[in-house]
Write a protein that holds these residues in place. Structure first.
Motif, PDB file in Angstrom:
ATOM      1  N   PHE A  38       0.829  -1.203   0.000  1.00  0.00           N
ATOM      2  CA  PHE A  38       0.000   0.000   0.000  1.00  0.00           C
ATOM      3  C   PHE A  38       0.866   1.256   0.000  1.00  0.00           C
ATOM      4  CE2 PHE A  38      -1.876   3.425   2.540  1.00  0.00           C
ATOM      5  CZ  PHE A  38      -2.970   3.747   1.736  1.00  0.00           C
ATOM      6  N   TYR A  39       1.830   1.312   0.916  1.00  0.00           N
ATOM      7  CA  TYR A  39       2.692   2.500   0.997  1.00  0.00           C
ATOM      8  C   TYR A  39       3.617   2.594  -0.217  1.00  0.00           C
ATOM      9  CZ  TYR A  39       1.026   3.068   5.737  1.00  0.00           C
ATOM     10  OH  TYR A  39       0.215   3.259   6.838  1.00  0.00           O
ATOM     11  N   ALA A  40       4.122   1.454  -0.671  1.00  0.00           N
ATOM     12  CA  ALA A  40       4.988   1.462  -1.843  1.00  0.00           C
ATOM     13  C   ALA A  40       4.231   1.940  -3.070  1.00  0.00           C
ATOM     14  CB  ALA A  40       5.560   0.062  -2.078  1.00  0.00           C
ATOM     15  N   GLY A  41       2.960   1.544  -3.185  1.00  0.00           N
ATOM     16  CA  GLY A  41       2.172   1.937  -4.338  1.00  0.00           C
ATOM     17  C   GLY A  41       1.919   3.428  -4.431  1.00  0.00           C
ATOM     18  N   LEU A  42       1.968   4.110  -3.306  1.00  0.00           N
ATOM     19  CA  LEU A  42       1.747   5.563  -3.310  1.00  0.00           C
ATOM     20  C   LEU A  42       2.902   6.305  -3.970  1.00  0.00           C
ATOM     21  CD1 LEU A  42       0.386   6.043   0.327  1.00  0.00           C
ATOM     22  CD2 LEU A  42      -0.949   5.951  -1.792  1.00  0.00           C
ATOM     23  N   VAL A  43       4.082   5.674  -3.993  1.00  0.00           N
ATOM     24  CA  VAL A  43       5.286   6.350  -4.496  1.00  0.00           C
ATOM     25  C   VAL A  43       6.044   5.499  -5.508  1.00  0.00           C
ATOM     26  CG1 VAL A  43       5.608   7.889  -2.516  1.00  0.00           C
ATOM     27  CG2 VAL A  43       6.478   5.538  -2.410  1.00  0.00           C
ATOM     28  N   ASP A  44       5.365   4.507  -6.088  1.00  0.00           N
ATOM     29  CA  ASP A  44       5.955   3.663  -7.130  1.00  0.00           C
ATOM     30  C   ASP A  44       7.232   2.999  -6.648  1.00  0.00           C
ATOM     31  OD1 ASP A  44       6.061   2.463  -9.619  1.00  0.00           O
ATOM     32  OD2 ASP A  44       7.230   4.074 -10.523  1.00  0.00           O
ATOM     33  N   ASP A  45       7.149   2.335  -5.499  1.00  0.00           N
ATOM     34  CA  ASP A  45       8.293   1.640  -4.923  1.00  0.00           C
ATOM     35  C   ASP A  45       8.004   0.140  -4.894  1.00  0.00           C
ATOM     36  OD1 ASP A  45      10.715   1.133  -3.651  1.00  0.00           O
ATOM     37  OD2 ASP A  45      10.490   2.772  -2.216  1.00  0.00           O
ATOM     38  N   ASP A  46       8.990  -0.641  -4.479  1.00  0.00           N
ATOM     39  CA  ASP A  46       8.895  -2.094  -4.434  1.00  0.00           C
ATOM     40  C   ASP A  46       8.695  -2.540  -2.989  1.00  0.00           C
ATOM     41  OD1 ASP A  46       9.174  -4.820  -4.530  1.00  0.00           O
ATOM     42  OD2 ASP A  46      11.204  -4.817  -5.345  1.00  0.00           O
ATOM     43  N   PRO A  47       7.541  -3.122  -2.646  1.00  0.00           N
ATOM     44  CA  PRO A  47       7.318  -3.520  -1.255  1.00  0.00           C
ATOM     45  C   PRO A  47       8.301  -4.562  -0.766  1.00  0.00           C
ATOM     46  CG  PRO A  47       5.606  -4.416  -2.698  1.00  0.00           C
ATOM     47  CD  PRO A  47       6.379  -3.425  -3.507  1.00  0.00           C
ATOM     48  N   ASN A  48       8.742  -5.449  -1.649  1.00  0.00           N
ATOM     49  CA  ASN A  48       9.712  -6.463  -1.234  1.00  0.00           C
ATOM     50  C   ASN A  48      11.039  -5.834  -0.849  1.00  0.00           C
ATOM     51  OD1 ASN A  48       8.002  -8.772  -1.675  1.00  0.00           O
ATOM     52  ND2 ASN A  48       8.241  -8.397  -3.860  1.00  0.00           N
ATOM     53  N   ARG A  49      11.444  -4.794  -1.572  1.00  0.00           N
ATOM     54  CA  ARG A  49      12.669  -4.077  -1.216  1.00  0.00           C
ATOM     55  C   ARG A  49      12.552  -3.467   0.182  1.00  0.00           C
ATOM     56  NH1 ARG A  49      14.778   0.917  -0.686  1.00  0.00           N
ATOM     57  NH2 ARG A  49      12.764   1.921  -1.076  1.00  0.00           N
ATOM     58  N   LEU A  50      11.393  -2.892   0.470  1.00  0.00           N
ATOM     59  CA  LEU A  50      11.193  -2.262   1.772  1.00  0.00           C
ATOM     60  C   LEU A  50      11.291  -3.291   2.895  1.00  0.00           C
ATOM     61  CD1 LEU A  50       8.207   0.123   0.942  1.00  0.00           C
ATOM     62  CD2 LEU A  50      10.639   0.688   1.031  1.00  0.00           C
ATOM     63  N   LEU A  51      10.658  -4.441   2.698  1.00  0.00           N
ATOM     64  CA  LEU A  51      10.694  -5.466   3.741  1.00  0.00           C
ATOM     65  C   LEU A  51      12.082  -6.045   3.907  1.00  0.00           C
ATOM     66  CD1 LEU A  51       7.332  -7.374   3.175  1.00  0.00           C
ATOM     67  CD2 LEU A  51       7.819  -5.455   4.704  1.00  0.00           C
ATOM     68  N   GLU A  52      12.807  -6.227   2.821  1.00  0.00           N
ATOM     69  CA  GLU A  52      14.174  -6.736   2.912  1.00  0.00           C
ATOM     70  C   GLU A  52      15.080  -5.753   3.643  1.00  0.00           C
ATOM     71  OE1 GLU A  52      15.269  -7.513  -1.086  1.00  0.00           O
ATOM     72  OE2 GLU A  52      13.907  -9.231  -1.296  1.00  0.00           O
ATOM     73  N   THR A  53      14.859  -4.467   3.441  1.00  0.00           N
ATOM     74  CA  THR A  53      15.696  -3.449   4.088  1.00  0.00           C
ATOM     75  C   THR A  53      15.607  -3.542   5.604  1.00  0.00           C
ATOM     76  OG1 THR A  53      15.474  -1.956   2.202  1.00  0.00           O
ATOM     77  CG2 THR A  53      16.114  -0.967   4.302  1.00  0.00           C
ATOM     78  N   VAL A  54      14.411  -3.854   6.116  1.00  0.00           N
ATOM     79  CA  VAL A  54      14.232  -3.906   7.574  1.00  0.00           C
ATOM     80  C   VAL A  54      14.204  -5.334   8.113  1.00  0.00           C
ATOM     81  CG1 VAL A  54      13.028  -1.701   7.596  1.00  0.00           C
ATOM     82  CG2 VAL A  54      11.702  -3.820   7.418  1.00  0.00           C
TER      83      VAL A  54
END
Length: 239
Positions: free
Chosen positions: A95-111
């Protein structure tokens, strides 16, 4: 490591009636570094964060951003992040990634939450909820990340994990500003420290310089930096 400031304040002041919640604070928030914001309750930390984020407007003074163009200039983790029930971790990140054209998997891997991607957000521990909050703060790859008490109330192992993630996101070149009462972790992690009391800047410098000023580890001698007992270290005087 670069120390060029991405955010700078000049005589930043916020008044509520005849009370100054923040009084003429001037400081730099450098890139590729963790800046720790510490001080007693009521010292003005939250007010400073709100002014930097643009949530509040200053009574006097300025906030200047000198970083790259970005979809989001600042990402933000509140003290108590909460997420809509009924969704999994990856659905929430999407949901948050879609607001800014990001990759949700990248976000989860980062944390480090990829292993619990299919877990319901309501089943997350307090620490994992904070990590998911950091993930949403990183959506859109903001140059500045502001974290308000990211480890408050967590057990020591999870607090360590949170601060390891904080170090890693600063190492990617971001300016990270965190407000925290976890002084041993802040002292160990932060490249720069900012000490507030009663809305005023009492000291700023690197941990080694402030340990010298305070006369010992900050969690043991912190009060010696307050109430004018030491002169403020000149901003930028970290050598």
């Amino acid at each position: 490591m670069t120390t060029d400031p991405l955010l700078s304040t000049s005589d930043l002041t916020k008044s509520y009636g005849d009370v100054n919640a923040l009084d003429a604070v001037s400081l730099d928030i450098p890139a590729a570094a963790v800046t720790g914001l510490v001080g007693p309750n009521g010292s003005g930390k939250t007010t400073l964060l709100e002014l930097l984020l643009g949530v509040e407007r200053p009574t006097l003074g300025t906030v200047e951003y000198d970083g790259p163009e970005a979809v989001r200039r600042c990402g933000y983790l509140p003290q108590r992040p909460s997420f809509r029930p009924g969704f999994t971790v990856v659905e929430t990140a999407a949901f948050y990634a879609g607001l800014v054209d990001d990759d949700p998997n990248r976000l989860l891997e980062t944390v480090g939450l990829e292993a619990v991607a299919d877990r319901q957000v309501t089943a997350l521990s307090g620490g994992m909820t904070r990590l998911l909050g950091i993930a949403q703060a990183l959506a859109g790859d903001p140059p500045v990340v502001v974290l308000d008490e990211p480890a408050s109330g967590l057990d020591p192992a999870m607090s360590e994990r949170i601060f390891e993630v904080i170090e890693s996101i600063a190492a990617e070149g971001r300016a990270v500003l965190l407000s925290s009462h976890e002084l041993p972790l802040v002292e160990r992690t932060a490249d720069h420290l900012v000490v507030l009391e009663s809305g005023q800047l009492r000291a700023t410098g690197n941990p080694a310089s402030l340990r010298e000023e305070a006369g010992g580890p900050l969690h043991e001698t912190f009060t010696s930096l307050l109430a004018g007992e030491t002169g403020a270290v000149t901003p930028g005087g970290d050598a």
